[in-house]
Design a protein around this motif. Structure first.
Motif, PDB file in Angstrom:
ATOM      1  N   THR A 227      -7.714  -5.570   3.692  1.00  0.00           N
ATOM      2  CA  THR A 227      -6.629  -5.388   2.721  1.00  0.00           C
ATOM      3  C   THR A 227      -5.278  -5.670   3.389  1.00  0.00           C
ATOM      4  OG1 THR A 227      -7.915  -3.706   1.561  1.00  0.00           O
ATOM      5  CG2 THR A 227      -5.547  -3.748   1.154  1.00  0.00           C
ATOM      6  N   VAL A 228      -4.392  -6.357   2.667  1.00  0.00           N
ATOM      7  CA  VAL A 228      -3.057  -6.650   3.195  1.00  0.00           C
ATOM      8  C   VAL A 228      -2.235  -5.365   3.232  1.00  0.00           C
ATOM      9  CG1 VAL A 228      -0.925  -7.936   2.825  1.00  0.00           C
ATOM     10  CG2 VAL A 228      -3.128  -9.019   2.358  1.00  0.00           C
ATOM     11  N   LEU A 229      -1.695  -5.065   4.411  1.00  0.00           N
ATOM     12  CA  LEU A 229      -0.894  -3.851   4.577  1.00  0.00           C
ATOM     13  C   LEU A 229       0.606  -4.152   4.578  1.00  0.00           C
ATOM     14  CD1 LEU A 229      -2.962  -2.110   7.407  1.00  0.00           C
ATOM     15  CD2 LEU A 229      -3.139  -1.766   4.945  1.00  0.00           C
TER      16      LEU A 229
ATOM     17  N   VAL B 136       0.849  -1.189   0.000  1.00  0.00           N
ATOM     18  CA  VAL B 136       0.000   0.000   0.000  1.00  0.00           C
ATOM     19  C   VAL B 136       0.885   1.240   0.000  1.00  0.00           C
ATOM     20  CG1 VAL B 136      -1.921  -1.138   1.161  1.00  0.00           C
ATOM     21  CG2 VAL B 136      -0.167  -0.023   2.531  1.00  0.00           C
ATOM     22  N   GLU B 137       0.310   2.350  -0.456  1.00  0.00           N
ATOM     23  CA  GLU B 137       1.010   3.624  -0.505  1.00  0.00           C
ATOM     24  C   GLU B 137       0.305   4.642   0.377  1.00  0.00           C
ATOM     25  OE1 GLU B 137       3.827   4.091  -1.930  1.00  0.00           O
ATOM     26  OE2 GLU B 137       3.949   2.173  -3.007  1.00  0.00           O
ATOM     27  N   ARG B 138       1.030   5.659   0.755  1.00  0.00           N
ATOM     28  CA  ARG B 138       0.456   6.715   1.585  1.00  0.00           C
ATOM     29  C   ARG B 138      -0.634   7.452   0.813  1.00  0.00           C
ATOM     30  NH1 ARG B 138       3.771  11.346   4.993  1.00  0.00           N
ATOM     31  NH2 ARG B 138       1.956  12.281   5.980  1.00  0.00           N
ATOM     32  N   GLY B 139      -1.768   7.688   1.479  1.00  0.00           N
ATOM     33  CA  GLY B 139      -2.900   8.351   0.860  1.00  0.00           C
ATOM     34  C   GLY B 139      -3.840   7.403   0.143  1.00  0.00           C
ATOM     35  N   GLN B 140      -3.513   6.119   0.121  1.00  0.00           N
ATOM     36  CA  GLN B 140      -4.356   5.148  -0.576  1.00  0.00           C
ATOM     37  C   GLN B 140      -5.553   4.766   0.278  1.00  0.00           C
ATOM     38  OE1 GLN B 140      -2.211   1.684  -1.898  1.00  0.00           O
ATOM     39  NE2 GLN B 140      -4.069   0.475  -2.186  1.00  0.00           N
ATOM     40  N   ASN B 141      -6.725   4.687  -0.326  1.00  0.00           N
ATOM     41  CA  ASN B 141      -7.926   4.202   0.346  1.00  0.00           C
ATOM     42  C   ASN B 141      -7.943   2.684   0.291  1.00  0.00           C
ATOM     43  OD1 ASN B 141      -8.977   6.795   0.934  1.00  0.00           O
ATOM     44  ND2 ASN B 141      -9.753   6.961  -1.136  1.00  0.00           N
TER      45      ASN B 141
END
Length: 367
Positions: free
Chosen positions: A107-109, A97-102
Protein backbone atom coordinates in the motif's frame (compact mmCIF):
# COMPACT_ATOMS: atom_id res chain seq x y z
CA UNK A 1 -43.11 -26.70 131.72
CA UNK A 2 -42.78 -23.15 130.60
CA UNK A 3 -40.09 -21.04 132.05
CA UNK A 4 -41.14 -17.46 132.35
CA UNK A 5 -38.74 -14.76 131.00
CA UNK A 6 -38.72 -10.99 131.02
CA UNK A 7 -37.89 -10.53 127.23
CA UNK A 8 -40.76 -10.61 124.80
CA UNK A 9 -40.64 -13.39 122.24
CA UNK A 10 -40.91 -12.71 118.48
CA UNK A 11 -44.02 -13.88 116.81
CA UNK A 12 -43.43 -16.78 114.40
CA UNK A 13 -43.39 -15.84 110.67
CA UNK A 14 -46.43 -16.85 108.75
CA UNK A 15 -45.86 -19.80 106.47
CA UNK A 16 -45.13 -19.04 102.81
CA UNK A 17 -47.80 -20.67 100.75
CA UNK A 18 -45.34 -20.90 97.68
CA UNK A 19 -42.85 -23.02 99.62
CA UNK A 20 -44.98 -26.12 99.69
CA UNK A 21 -46.82 -25.42 96.43
CA UNK A 22 -45.83 -27.59 93.51
CA UNK A 23 -44.04 -25.87 90.52
CA UNK A 24 -46.37 -25.37 87.60
CA UNK A 25 -44.75 -25.98 84.10
CA UNK A 26 -46.41 -24.57 81.01
CA UNK A 27 -50.11 -24.50 80.69
CA UNK A 28 -50.70 -28.10 81.73
CA UNK A 29 -50.72 -27.29 85.35
CA UNK A 30 -48.57 -30.34 86.08
CA UNK A 31 -45.69 -30.01 88.44
CA UNK A 32 -42.16 -29.95 86.88
CA UNK A 33 -39.77 -32.50 88.16
CA UNK A 34 -36.56 -30.70 86.90
CA UNK A 35 -35.41 -27.55 88.54
CA UNK A 36 -33.98 -24.63 86.39
CA UNK A 37 -30.13 -24.34 86.08
CA UNK A 38 -28.61 -21.06 87.07
CA UNK A 39 -27.79 -18.77 83.99
CA UNK A 40 -24.11 -18.00 83.36
CA UNK A 41 -22.79 -14.85 84.80
CA UNK A 42 -22.91 -11.86 82.40
CA UNK A 43 -19.28 -10.98 83.32
CA UNK A 44 -17.88 -14.10 81.47
CA UNK A 45 -19.26 -13.28 77.96
CA UNK A 46 -16.60 -10.63 77.03
CA UNK A 47 -13.84 -13.02 78.12
CA UNK A 48 -15.16 -15.72 75.81
CA UNK A 49 -15.31 -13.29 72.83
CA UNK A 50 -11.75 -12.05 73.43
CA UNK A 51 -10.50 -15.64 73.60
CA UNK A 52 -12.16 -16.54 70.29
CA UNK A 53 -10.67 -13.45 68.58
CA UNK A 54 -7.19 -14.20 69.90
CA UNK A 55 -7.40 -17.79 68.68
CA UNK A 56 -8.55 -16.66 65.21
CA UNK A 57 -5.74 -14.09 64.91
CA UNK A 58 -3.15 -16.64 65.99
CA UNK A 59 -4.48 -19.19 63.47
CA UNK A 60 -4.43 -16.71 60.59
CA UNK A 61 -0.91 -15.56 61.51
CA UNK A 62 0.39 -19.11 61.50
CA UNK A 63 -1.31 -19.79 58.15
CA UNK A 64 0.24 -16.70 56.52
CA UNK A 65 3.65 -17.61 57.86
CA UNK A 66 3.69 -21.21 56.66
CA UNK A 67 1.96 -20.82 53.29
CA UNK A 68 4.23 -20.28 50.19
CA UNK A 69 4.41 -16.69 49.02
CA UNK A 70 3.46 -16.12 45.34
CA UNK A 71 6.14 -14.67 43.03
CA UNK A 72 4.32 -12.45 40.55
CA UNK A 73 6.17 -11.73 37.31
CA UNK A 74 4.85 -8.95 35.11
CA UNK A 75 5.45 -8.62 31.36
CA UNK A 76 4.25 -6.48 28.51
CA UNK A 77 2.79 -7.29 25.11
CA UNK A 78 5.02 -6.10 22.27
CA UNK A 79 4.99 -6.33 18.48
CA UNK A 80 7.23 -5.75 15.48
CA UNK A 81 7.54 -2.04 14.70
CA UNK A 82 8.53 -0.50 11.37
CA UNK A 83 9.81 3.08 11.11
CA UNK A 84 9.44 3.76 7.39
CA UNK A 85 11.78 6.40 5.90
CA UNK A 86 12.73 7.52 2.39
CA UNK A 87 16.16 7.76 0.74
CA UNK A 88 15.41 11.06 -0.98
CA UNK A 89 14.68 14.57 0.12
CA UNK A 90 11.86 16.73 -1.09
CA UNK A 91 8.41 17.91 -0.18
CA UNK A 92 5.66 15.55 0.87
CA UNK A 93 3.10 15.47 -1.91
CA UNK A 94 0.53 13.06 -0.48
CA UNK A 95 -0.07 10.90 2.59
CA UNK A 96 -3.02 8.64 1.63
CA UNK A 97 -3.23 6.74 4.96
CA UNK A 98 -4.56 7.67 8.39
CA UNK A 99 -3.46 6.72 11.87
CA UNK A 100 -5.00 3.44 13.01
CA UNK A 101 -5.69 2.32 9.45
CA UNK A 102 -5.00 -1.31 8.52
CA UNK A 103 -2.89 -1.44 5.35
CA UNK A 104 -1.95 -4.37 3.14
CA UNK A 105 1.55 -5.10 1.88
CA UNK A 106 2.41 -2.77 -1.00
CA UNK A 107 0.00 0.00 0.00
CA UNK A 108 1.23 3.52 -0.83
CA UNK A 109 2.07 5.36 2.38
CA UNK A 110 3.78 8.59 1.23
CA UNK A 111 4.52 10.31 -2.09
CA UNK A 112 7.43 12.79 -2.27
CA UNK A 113 7.95 15.47 -4.93
CA UNK A 114 11.51 16.18 -6.14
CA UNK A 115 11.70 18.00 -9.52
CA UNK A 116 15.51 18.04 -9.53
CA UNK A 117 15.69 14.26 -9.50
CA UNK A 118 13.16 14.03 -12.32
CA UNK A 119 15.26 16.45 -14.41
CA UNK A 120 18.42 14.47 -13.69
CA UNK A 121 16.68 11.34 -14.90
CA UNK A 122 15.87 13.08 -18.22
CA UNK A 123 19.53 14.05 -18.60
CA UNK A 124 20.66 10.48 -18.07
CA UNK A 125 18.17 9.23 -20.63
CA UNK A 126 19.56 11.71 -23.19
CA UNK A 127 23.13 10.64 -22.40
CA UNK A 128 22.14 7.04 -23.02
CA UNK A 129 20.77 7.93 -26.46
CA UNK A 130 24.04 9.65 -27.36
CA UNK A 131 26.10 6.67 -26.19
CA UNK A 132 23.96 4.24 -28.16
CA UNK A 133 24.31 6.38 -31.30
CA UNK A 134 28.08 6.41 -30.92
CA UNK A 135 28.11 2.64 -30.55
CA UNK A 136 25.99 2.24 -33.68
CA UNK A 137 28.36 4.49 -35.60
CA UNK A 138 31.32 2.40 -34.50
CA UNK A 139 29.56 -0.81 -35.45
CA UNK A 140 28.74 0.48 -38.95
CA UNK A 141 32.37 1.39 -39.62
CA UNK A 142 33.84 4.06 -41.94
CA UNK A 143 31.52 5.64 -44.46
CA UNK A 144 32.23 4.89 -48.16
CA UNK A 145 32.64 8.59 -48.86
CA UNK A 146 35.46 8.78 -46.34
CA UNK A 147 37.22 5.78 -47.90
CA UNK A 148 36.95 7.38 -51.36
CA UNK A 149 38.36 10.61 -49.98
CA UNK A 150 41.31 8.82 -48.40
CA UNK A 151 41.94 6.98 -51.67
CA UNK A 152 41.96 10.23 -53.68
CA UNK A 153 44.42 11.76 -51.23
CA UNK A 154 46.69 8.73 -51.62
CA UNK A 155 46.63 8.96 -55.43
CA UNK A 156 47.39 12.66 -55.33
CA UNK A 157 50.34 12.02 -53.07
CA UNK A 158 51.60 9.32 -55.41
CA UNK A 159 51.35 11.73 -58.39
CA UNK A 160 53.32 14.28 -56.42
CA UNK A 161 56.05 11.71 -55.89
CA UNK A 162 56.23 11.00 -59.65
CA UNK A 163 56.57 14.69 -60.41
CA UNK A 164 59.15 15.22 -57.70
CA UNK A 165 61.14 12.25 -58.96
CA UNK A 166 61.25 13.60 -62.55
CA UNK A 167 62.25 17.05 -61.32
CA UNK A 168 65.00 15.57 -59.27
CA UNK A 169 66.32 13.53 -62.21
CA UNK A 170 66.50 16.58 -64.53
CA UNK A 171 68.23 18.81 -62.01
CA UNK A 172 70.60 16.03 -61.10
CA UNK A 173 71.69 15.69 -64.78
CA UNK A 174 72.07 19.45 -65.17
CA UNK A 175 74.04 19.76 -61.98
CA UNK A 176 76.30 16.91 -63.17
CA UNK A 177 77.26 18.93 -66.28
CA UNK A 178 77.57 22.17 -64.33
CA UNK A 179 74.44 23.70 -65.79
CA UNK A 180 72.48 23.87 -62.52
CA UNK A 181 73.47 25.06 -59.07
CA UNK A 182 73.91 22.57 -56.25
CA UNK A 183 71.29 24.44 -54.14
CA UNK A 184 68.64 23.70 -56.73
CA UNK A 185 69.58 20.04 -56.59
CA UNK A 186 69.24 20.06 -52.83
CA UNK A 187 65.82 21.64 -53.09
CA UNK A 188 64.67 19.01 -55.61
CA UNK A 189 65.95 16.24 -53.31
CA UNK A 190 64.04 17.65 -50.35
CA UNK A 191 60.84 17.94 -52.39
CA UNK A 192 61.17 14.30 -53.43
CA UNK A 193 61.55 13.10 -49.84
CA UNK A 194 58.66 15.24 -48.75
CA UNK A 195 56.42 13.78 -51.43
CA UNK A 196 57.38 10.26 -50.45
CA UNK A 197 56.45 10.94 -46.80
CA UNK A 198 53.11 12.34 -47.92
CA UNK A 199 52.44 9.11 -49.75
CA UNK A 200 53.13 7.13 -46.59
CA UNK A 201 50.76 9.34 -44.61
CA UNK A 202 48.02 9.08 -47.22
CA UNK A 203 48.45 5.32 -47.33
CA UNK A 204 48.00 5.04 -43.56
CA UNK A 205 44.85 7.17 -43.65
CA UNK A 206 43.46 5.06 -46.46
CA UNK A 207 44.17 1.81 -44.59
CA UNK A 208 42.51 3.20 -41.45
CA UNK A 209 39.41 4.10 -43.39
CA UNK A 210 39.24 0.68 -44.99
CA UNK A 211 39.83 -1.26 -41.72
CA UNK A 212 37.32 0.83 -39.75
CA UNK A 213 37.30 1.20 -35.90
CA UNK A 214 39.55 -0.93 -33.71
CA UNK A 215 38.44 -3.50 -31.13
CA UNK A 216 39.31 -1.13 -28.31
CA UNK A 217 37.14 1.62 -29.80
CA UNK A 218 34.23 -0.85 -29.97
CA UNK A 219 34.75 -1.69 -26.29
CA UNK A 220 34.88 1.99 -25.31
CA UNK A 221 31.61 2.66 -27.11
CA UNK A 222 29.93 -0.31 -25.44
CA UNK A 223 31.27 0.80 -22.04
CA UNK A 224 29.79 4.27 -22.54
CA UNK A 225 26.40 2.71 -23.23
CA UNK A 226 26.68 0.55 -20.10
CA UNK A 227 27.65 3.56 -18.00
CA UNK A 228 24.66 5.51 -19.29
CA UNK A 229 22.34 2.61 -18.40
CA UNK A 230 23.84 2.36 -14.91
CA UNK A 231 23.39 6.09 -14.35
CA UNK A 232 19.75 5.81 -15.37
CA UNK A 233 19.20 2.92 -12.95
CA UNK A 234 20.81 4.87 -10.13
CA UNK A 235 18.56 7.86 -10.67
CA UNK A 236 15.54 5.63 -11.23
CA UNK A 237 16.14 3.89 -7.91
CA UNK A 238 15.99 7.28 -6.22
CA UNK A 239 12.79 8.11 -8.06
CA UNK A 240 11.29 4.80 -6.94
CA UNK A 241 12.04 5.79 -3.34
CA UNK A 242 9.93 8.89 -3.78
CA UNK A 243 6.90 6.62 -3.36
CA UNK A 244 6.99 4.79 0.00
CA UNK A 245 5.14 1.46 0.26
CA UNK A 246 4.11 -0.70 3.23
CA UNK A 247 6.50 -3.68 3.48
CA UNK A 248 3.98 -6.00 5.21
CA UNK A 249 0.33 -6.05 6.21
CA UNK A 250 0.20 -3.91 9.35
CA UNK A 251 -1.51 -1.02 11.10
CA UNK A 252 -0.51 2.64 10.95
CA UNK A 253 0.69 3.63 14.41
CA UNK A 254 2.02 7.14 13.78
CA UNK A 255 1.90 9.59 10.87
CA UNK A 256 4.91 11.82 11.37
CA UNK A 257 4.58 14.09 8.29
CA UNK A 258 1.88 16.07 6.53
CA UNK A 259 1.58 17.18 2.89
CA UNK A 260 3.81 20.14 2.08
CA UNK A 261 6.50 19.40 4.67
CA UNK A 262 10.13 19.11 3.58
CA UNK A 263 11.74 15.81 4.56
CA UNK A 264 15.34 14.59 4.51
CA UNK A 265 16.69 11.10 3.80
CA UNK A 266 16.42 8.72 6.75
CA UNK A 267 13.75 10.66 8.64
CA UNK A 268 10.88 8.35 9.74
CA UNK A 269 7.72 9.23 7.85
CA UNK A 270 5.27 6.52 8.94
CA UNK A 271 5.41 4.07 11.85
CA UNK A 272 3.71 0.70 11.38
CA UNK A 273 2.87 -2.05 13.89
CA UNK A 274 2.58 -5.66 12.74
CA UNK A 275 -0.29 -7.05 14.81
CA UNK A 276 0.30 -10.53 13.39
CA UNK A 277 3.69 -10.72 15.12
CA UNK A 278 2.88 -10.25 18.82
CA UNK A 279 4.82 -11.55 21.80
CA UNK A 280 4.99 -11.00 25.55
CA UNK A 281 8.22 -9.56 26.86
CA UNK A 282 9.49 -10.45 30.34
CA UNK A 283 12.58 -9.26 32.19
CA UNK A 284 13.57 -12.12 34.50
CA UNK A 285 16.30 -12.32 37.10
CA UNK A 286 18.98 -14.87 36.43
CA UNK A 287 17.94 -17.04 39.37
CA UNK A 288 14.54 -17.50 37.66
CA UNK A 289 15.88 -18.05 34.15
CA UNK A 290 17.82 -21.14 35.23
CA UNK A 291 14.55 -23.13 35.39
CA UNK A 292 13.38 -21.94 31.97
CA UNK A 293 14.22 -23.18 28.48
CA UNK A 294 13.11 -22.49 24.94
CA UNK A 295 9.89 -24.33 24.16
CA UNK A 296 8.41 -24.14 27.66
CA UNK A 297 4.73 -23.25 27.82
CA UNK A 298 2.80 -21.59 30.64
CA UNK A 299 -0.33 -19.51 31.13
CA UNK A 300 -0.37 -15.77 31.67
CA UNK A 301 -3.23 -13.46 32.63
CA UNK A 302 -4.11 -10.30 30.71
CA UNK A 303 -5.82 -7.72 32.96
CA UNK A 304 -6.99 -5.66 29.97
CA UNK A 305 -8.96 -8.68 28.70
CA UNK A 306 -10.75 -9.36 31.98
CA UNK A 307 -7.87 -11.40 33.46
CA UNK A 308 -8.10 -13.82 30.56
CA UNK A 309 -5.67 -16.74 30.58
CA UNK A 310 -3.46 -17.14 27.48
CA UNK A 311 -1.01 -19.95 26.85
CA UNK A 312 2.37 -18.73 25.61
CA UNK A 313 5.52 -20.50 24.44
CA UNK A 314 9.08 -19.30 25.09
CA UNK A 315 10.93 -18.80 21.82
CA UNK A 316 13.75 -16.47 22.85
CA UNK A 317 15.97 -16.20 25.90
CA UNK A 318 18.55 -13.43 25.70
CA UNK A 319 22.10 -14.70 25.39
CA UNK A 320 23.42 -12.09 27.80
CA UNK A 321 21.97 -10.10 30.67
CA UNK A 322 21.41 -6.57 29.48
CA UNK A 323 21.17 -4.63 32.74
CA UNK A 324 21.11 -5.23 36.49
CA UNK A 325 18.06 -4.97 38.64
CA UNK A 326 20.23 -4.81 41.74
CA UNK A 327 19.32 -7.37 44.34
CA UNK A 328 21.81 -8.94 46.74
CA UNK A 329 21.86 -12.72 46.73
CA UNK A 330 23.07 -12.79 50.31
CA UNK A 331 22.50 -10.41 53.16
CA UNK A 332 26.26 -10.13 53.73
CA UNK A 333 27.29 -10.19 50.09
CA UNK A 334 27.48 -7.60 47.32
CA UNK A 335 26.44 -9.83 44.40
CA UNK A 336 23.69 -8.61 42.14
CA UNK A 337 21.33 -10.59 39.93
CA UNK A 338 21.34 -9.73 36.24
CA UNK A 339 18.16 -9.51 34.19
CA UNK A 340 17.54 -11.47 31.00
CA UNK A 341 15.04 -10.60 28.30
CA UNK A 342 12.47 -13.29 27.49
CA UNK A 343 10.07 -13.48 24.54
CA UNK A 344 7.01 -15.72 24.82
CA UNK A 345 4.63 -15.98 21.86
CA UNK A 346 0.91 -16.85 22.18
CA UNK A 347 0.25 -20.43 21.13
CA UNK A 348 -3.10 -19.42 19.62
CA UNK A 349 -3.87 -16.12 17.95
CA UNK A 350 -5.69 -13.62 20.17
CA UNK A 351 -7.27 -10.86 18.02
CA UNK A 352 -8.03 -8.66 21.05
CA UNK A 353 -4.38 -8.58 22.17
CA UNK A 354 -2.65 -5.23 21.63
CA UNK A 355 0.92 -3.99 22.19
CA UNK A 356 1.33 -2.30 25.55
CA UNK A 357 -1.08 -4.55 27.48
CA UNK A 358 0.24 -5.97 30.74
CA UNK A 359 0.57 -9.68 31.48
CA UNK A 360 1.38 -11.41 34.75
CA UNK A 361 1.72 -14.88 36.26
CA UNK A 362 2.69 -16.59 39.49
CA UNK A 363 6.17 -17.83 38.59
CA UNK A 364 6.24 -20.56 41.24
CA UNK A 365 2.85 -21.94 40.26
CA UNK A 366 3.31 -21.71 36.47
CA UNK A 367 3.68 -25.49 36.12
Amino acid sequence: MVVPTDEPQAAPAPPDPRADAPEIHGDTGKPSAVAKKPAPSPSRIPSIIVGVVIAAVAGLSIWYLVRPQPLLVQGEVDATRYDIAARVDGRVGEVPVERGQNVAAGTVLVRIDNPETIAQNQQELAAKIVAEAQLANVNVGTRPEVIAQRKAELERAQASVVLAQKTYDRISQLAGHGNAPIAQLDQATDSLHESQRAVDQAQSAFDQAVNGYTKEEHEIAEANVGKAIADIKAVQSIIDQMVVYAPVASQVYQRNVEPGEYVSPGVPLITLINLDDLWIHFDLREDLVKSLKVGDRFDVRIPALGDRRITVEVKLIATKGEYASWRATRATGDFDLRTFSIRAYPVEKVPELRPGMSAYLDWRARE
